[in-house]
Design a protein around this motif. Structure first.
Motif: not given
Length: 536
Positions: A91-103, A107-110, A145-151
């Motif tokens: 879970a820690d490994d996924v979070l560490s990668v997942f968060l940067w992907v979401l951000l 940013a690109i979409m906006m 989207l980023a917030l609810i993905s972490l949820v």
């Protein structure tokens, strides 16, 4: 079966609360904004992060993450190694990668949002100010989207431990915050003010709701005794495998969501207000879909994963058969009742304020068209886990692609001729195609098959549905004068329809054997025993 019913009851009950709040939200939205420029712009802005949420966060990510996390937790992976430590590391490994992907993705979409809105709603440019306003609102809502993905990730941690309540409750917070946004916007607009003020308040409320939901899930995870650590991103073999599973699952798990983008594209080419009417009609369709389909799909995935990876094929078959039976028992009467009573529900709940009777007539027709695909929408939620639990995310891609192509082909023919109602009907047909293809593949591989017992039970359910439908068809004209009357008349007329239809269906279902009497007896004993234990 009782374990499945209990889990579905927990998820479905809380999802029903969320859907009811969502229903109240859309009732207010219809009356405050109607079906005009501001309403269409907000619906598009909310569609973007919300569809990506269902497609990716609650769809592809969940169906790939939960089985992998469950195997790490229970030690059913390669080599049998597992436990709390292995699950926490994954879970820690996924979070560490997942968060940067979401951000990065957000940013690109906006930045490219004008191009995204142009792809989906280029005809908005024909109405002065509508296109630019839609772009502005979309940028305001997209951080959700980023917030609810972490949820969704935090929900997955708890779902793998059969703790379904927090994840099912989180959407309630979204709808509460959005209702607050509508009320705030209505107050700021004042009588005869600019509707865009309401839309702006709603867009801000969407992103604020993501913050509230994430804070709640962090609290729920900590309360469960779990802790996540944010580290420097590291692409471990497990993280790479998760990514490999997510990419095809993004499409395969979300044909309904992908179809939403297709429908949005076609709807924005129709007269102003069409997109709003489609989204409001979909709320009625989403009510049983969320309560039954999403609840069943969420509940059976971790259970199915455990049975499959322990080699118990018979239990996996039985679990999906039980889920199928529950799905049809609840979905078939809901679909029939909504199709027959659509004019009553739409008039009673939505018509008023800026939402005209003419809008209500069109919306009721859209509801009927969408509801034709409701059983398929729900059953897909049951069939897909049969693939995802085996880490086969590719097959649903092909079935989804086929049904999406069917959807586009039908839309090209019907939208010009039948407008927004034809578009809704095309969505229902494509979902049915996807459902049939998924079952065919599962059956041919020997992973799931219809049994005579299941077929007989569904046939009895259809008899009960027919009895209910006959009563509702008789009652609808009699109650028609009251659907658009005072608030009291609207409430009691619908209450009578719902109560009468429900009583006839369940009485007929019990009499014909459509209800599993052994299961009812077992659940009754459990309640009785629980009550005795409480008294003692």
């Amino acid at each position: 079966m009782s374990s499945l019913v209990k889990s579905v009851g927990t998820i479905g009950g809380l999802t029903m609360v969320s859907r009811l709040f969502g229903f109240a939200r859309d009732m207010l939205l219809a009356r405050v904004l109607g079906a005009g420029l501001a309403a269409d712009a907000f619906q598009l802005a909310f569609t973007l992060p919300n569809t990506f949420r269902r497609l990716f966060a609650e769809g592809a990510f969940s169906v790939a993450f939960v089985p992998m996390y469950s195997r790490a937790l229970h030690g059913t992976g390669q080599g049998g190694a597992g436990g709390e430590e292995a699950a926490a590391k994954f879970a820690d490994d996924v979070l560490s990668v997942f968060l940067w992907v979401l951000l990065g993705f957000s940013a690109i979409m906006m930045v490219v949002m004008p191009g995204i809105v142009w792809l989906l709603a280029r005809d908005f440019q024909q109405v002065p100010g509508k296109f630019d306003f839609a772009v502005f609102l979309s940028r305001v809502t997209f951080p959700y989207l980023a917030l609810i993905s972490l949820v969704a990730m935090l929900s997955g941690l708890l779902n793998a431990r059969s703790r379904f309540a927090p994840g099912a409750f989180a959407p309630v917070l979204l709808n509460i915050v959005l209702i607050g946004g509508i009320v705030t916007g209505w107050w700021l607009r004042g009588p005869g003010g600019d509707d865009r003020i309401v839309a702006e308040a709603l867009a801000i409320a969407v992103s604020l709701a993501g913050v509230v939901q994430l804070a709640y899930m962090v609290w729920a995870v900590r309360r469960a005794g779990l802790t996540l650590h944010w580290r420097l991103p590291k692409f471990t073999p497990e993280v790479k495998r998760l990514g490999a599973l997510i990419l095809p699952a993004t499409f395969g798990a979300g044909i309904y969501q992908v179809s939403q983008f297709v429908d949005t594209f076609f709807a924005t080419s129709l007269p102003q207000g069409s997109l709003t009417l489609l989204k409001l009609a979909d709320r009625l369709n989403q009510l049983p879909l969320g309560i039954v389909g999403i609840a069943l799909g969420t509940a059976i995935l971790p259970m199915l994963s455990r049975h499959i990876h322990s080699g118990d094929a018979s239990e996996a078959q039985r679990l999906q058969a039980n889920a199928f039976e529950i799905a049809t028992l609840l979905t078939l009467p809901a679909a029939a009742a909504l199709a027959i009573c659509a004019p009553a529900f739409v008039t009673a709940f939505f018509v008023g304020g800026k939402f005209t009777a003419g809008d209500g007539v069109i919306m009721a027709q859209i509801v009927v068209a969408l509801i034709c695909g409701l059983p398929a929408y729900v059953i897909v939620k049951i069939l897909n886990p049969g693939f995802f639990a085996r880490e086969d995310t590719k097959t649903p891609v092909w079935t989804a692609l086929a049904s999406l192509l069917v959807n586009i082909a039908i839309n090209l023919y019907v939208v010009e001729r039948y407008g927004i109602v034809g578009l809704a009907g095309a969505t229902a047909v494509s979902a049915s195609v996807n459902c049939l293809l998924l079952y065919t593949v599962l059956h041919r591989r020997g992973w799931f098959h219809f049994t005579a017992k299941l077929a007989g039970r569904i046939a009895r359910q259809l008899v009960a549905v027919a009895a209910m439908a006959a009563l509702l068809l008789y009652m609808m004209p009699l109650m028609e004068p009251f659907y658009g009357g005072s608030a009291f008349e609207r409430i009691w007329s619908l209450a009578i329809l719902v109560a009468a239809g429900g009583m006839v269906f369940f009485a007929a279902a019990f009499a014909t054997g459509a209800l599993d009497k052994d299961l009812l007896a077992m659940l009754t004993r459990r309640r009785r025993n629980g009550a005795v234990a409480t008294k003692e």
